[in-house]
Design a protein around this motif. Structure first.
Motif, short mmCIF file in Angstrom:
data_model
loop_
_atom_site.label_atom_id
_atom_site.label_comp_id
_atom_site.label_asym_id
_atom_site.label_seq_id
_atom_site.Cartn_x
_atom_site.Cartn_y
_atom_site.Cartn_z
N GLY A 238 0.79 -1.22 0.00
CA GLY A 238 0.00 0.00 0.00
C GLY A 238 0.82 1.27 0.00
N ARG A 239 2.03 1.21 0.55
CA ARG A 239 2.86 2.41 0.65
C ARG A 239 3.89 2.54 -0.47
N PHE A 240 4.11 1.47 -1.22
CA PHE A 240 5.08 1.51 -2.32
C PHE A 240 4.33 1.30 -3.64
N ASP B 121 -5.43 -1.43 0.91
CA ASP B 121 -6.29 -0.27 0.63
C ASP B 121 -6.26 0.74 1.77
N ALA B 122 -6.16 0.24 3.00
CA ALA B 122 -6.08 1.13 4.16
C ALA B 122 -4.80 1.96 4.11
N ALA B 123 -3.69 1.32 3.79
CA ALA B 123 -2.41 2.03 3.71
C ALA B 123 -2.40 3.02 2.55
N LYS B 124 -3.04 2.66 1.44
CA LYS B 124 -3.07 3.54 0.27
C LYS B 124 -3.95 4.77 0.51
N SER B 125 -4.97 4.64 1.34
CA SER B 125 -5.96 5.70 1.50
C SER B 125 -5.56 6.77 2.52
N ILE B 126 -4.38 6.63 3.14
CA ILE B 126 -3.94 7.64 4.10
C ILE B 126 -3.67 8.96 3.37
N ASP B 127 -4.19 10.04 3.90
CA ASP B 127 -4.07 11.36 3.27
C ASP B 127 -2.59 11.73 3.08
N PRO B 128 -2.16 11.97 1.83
CA PRO B 128 -0.75 12.34 1.58
C PRO B 128 -0.33 13.60 2.33
N GLU B 129 -1.25 14.56 2.49
CA GLU B 129 -0.91 15.78 3.22
C GLU B 129 -0.61 15.49 4.68
N LEU B 130 -1.31 14.51 5.24
CA LEU B 130 -1.05 14.12 6.62
C LEU B 130 0.35 13.52 6.74
N ILE B 131 0.73 12.72 5.76
CA ILE B 131 2.06 12.11 5.76
C ILE B 131 3.13 13.19 5.63
N VAL C 211 3.58 15.07 8.94
CA VAL C 211 4.36 14.31 9.93
C VAL C 211 5.83 14.28 9.53
N LYS C 212 6.10 14.12 8.23
CA LYS C 212 7.49 14.11 7.76
C LYS C 212 8.19 15.44 8.04
N LYS D 78 11.67 7.01 8.92
CA LYS D 78 10.70 6.13 8.25
C LYS D 78 10.08 5.14 9.24
N THR D 79 10.91 4.69 10.18
CA THR D 79 10.39 3.76 11.20
C THR D 79 9.35 4.43 12.08
N GLN D 80 9.64 5.66 12.50
CA GLN D 80 8.69 6.41 13.32
C GLN D 80 7.41 6.72 12.54
N LEU D 81 7.57 7.03 11.26
CA LEU D 81 6.41 7.30 10.41
C LEU D 81 5.51 6.08 10.34
N PHE D 82 6.13 4.91 10.22
CA PHE D 82 5.36 3.68 10.13
C PHE D 82 4.62 3.41 11.44
N TRP D 83 5.33 3.46 12.57
CA TRP D 83 4.73 3.08 13.85
C TRP D 83 3.74 4.10 14.38
N HIS D 84 3.94 5.37 14.04
CA HIS D 84 3.10 6.42 14.63
C HIS D 84 2.04 6.97 13.68
N LEU D 85 2.09 6.58 12.40
CA LEU D 85 1.06 7.06 11.47
C LEU D 85 0.49 5.95 10.59
N ILE D 86 1.35 5.29 9.81
CA ILE D 86 0.87 4.31 8.83
C ILE D 86 0.10 3.18 9.51
N LEU D 87 0.73 2.57 10.51
CA LEU D 87 0.08 1.44 11.19
C LEU D 87 -1.18 1.85 11.94
N PRO D 88 -1.14 2.90 12.80
CA PRO D 88 -2.37 3.29 13.50
C PRO D 88 -3.51 3.69 12.56
N ALA D 89 -3.16 4.38 11.47
CA ALA D 89 -4.20 4.82 10.53
C ALA D 89 -4.83 3.64 9.79
#
Length: 251
Positions: free
Chosen positions: A77-79, A134-144, A147-148, A154-165
């Motif tokens: 979903g993220r790549f 689909d859940a990973a793909k639907s995360i708002d790019p502006e939100l990502i 956070v960036k 990248k690890t923090q982004l995954f654990w604190h945004l991608i996975l919870p979302a």
């Protein structure tokens, strides 16, 4: 209304409709609820034995699929490049009725639990994979991007945004897969085994003991209910933010 009262009211309505249908049909094929409840009490030890056998197969089957499908789905979903090349294979494999491969699965894994667990796992794998992707793909790019901008790795982004979302839709996928797993389980337990609720139900059916057959169906329904309630409980622990506006959480 308290959740326990809601379930109790639903049970009363179902039992009443069942009792009414049994009176109208007036056939041994549909016994009265009291006859089935008596069979449940009489066979409680045997039913518990078969429930535990079925529960073990569901846990291992769905658990195996989860361990592989969730991380795989998040990565796809993220790549976009991976999604571009792998999605056609997923779409080709997903609709295939994998239950038709049962004879082949039996040849490879034998008649024991492994073949049943594998069949459950391979069927629910694609359900969980597609929902997670689909859940990973639907995360708002502006939100990502927001956070960036904080300088996270990248690890923090995954654990604190991608996975919870993605988690709420992952839990939705788990619920769907549990319903599928119970259906597949019943089918796989109707042959080459003497354990499990599927075997118990079909065995009582062949013996024309409909009260015991419905007792087995009730046990299978109860098993599904317990699994769904457990998923709800775990979701409240890992996704507390989606229940903030739930009236049942307010005093």
């Amino acid at each position: 209304m308290n959740k326990v009262l809601k379930y109790l009211l639903s049970l009363i309505i179902v039992v009443f409709l069942w009792w009414l249908a049994a009176l109208i049909i007036s056939s041994k094929i549909l016994p009265l609820p009291i006859e089935v409840f008596e069979a449940v009490v009489e066979l409680k030890s045997e039913l518990l034995f078969h429930m535990l056998a079925s529960l073990k197969r569901i846990i291992f089957g769905v658990g195996s699929a989860l361990i592989i499908a969730v991380p795989f789905g998040l990565i796809i979903g993220r790549f976009k490049s991976l999604d571009k090349y792998l999605s056609p294979f997923i779409y080709l494999a997903y609709p295939v009725p994998k239950i038709a491969f049962l004879p082949i699965v039996l040849l490879f894994f034998g008649l024991g639990d492994l073949s049943k667990v594998f069949l459950i796992a391979i069927i629910v794998f694609f359900q969980i994979l597609v929902h997670t992707r689909d859940a990973a793909k639907s995360i708002d790019p502006e939100l990502i991007l927001s956070v960036k901008s904080l300088g996270v790795s990248k690890t923090q982004l995954f654990w604190h945004l991608i996975l919870p979302a993605s988690l709420p839709r992952v839990f939705t996928a788990i619920r769907i897969s549990l319903g599928t797993a119970v259906a597949v389980l019943f089918f796989t337990e109707t042959f080459a085994t003497f354990e499990g609720l599927g075997f118990f139900i079909m065995d009582t059916w062949t013996r024309v003991n409909y009260s015991e057959m419905f007792a087995g169906i009730m046990a299978l329904s109860f098993l599904g209910l317990i699994l769904f309630l457990f998923v709800d409980f775990v979701e409240r622990i890992f996704c507390p933010w989606i229940f903030l506006n739930d009236p049942e959480n307010k005093v």
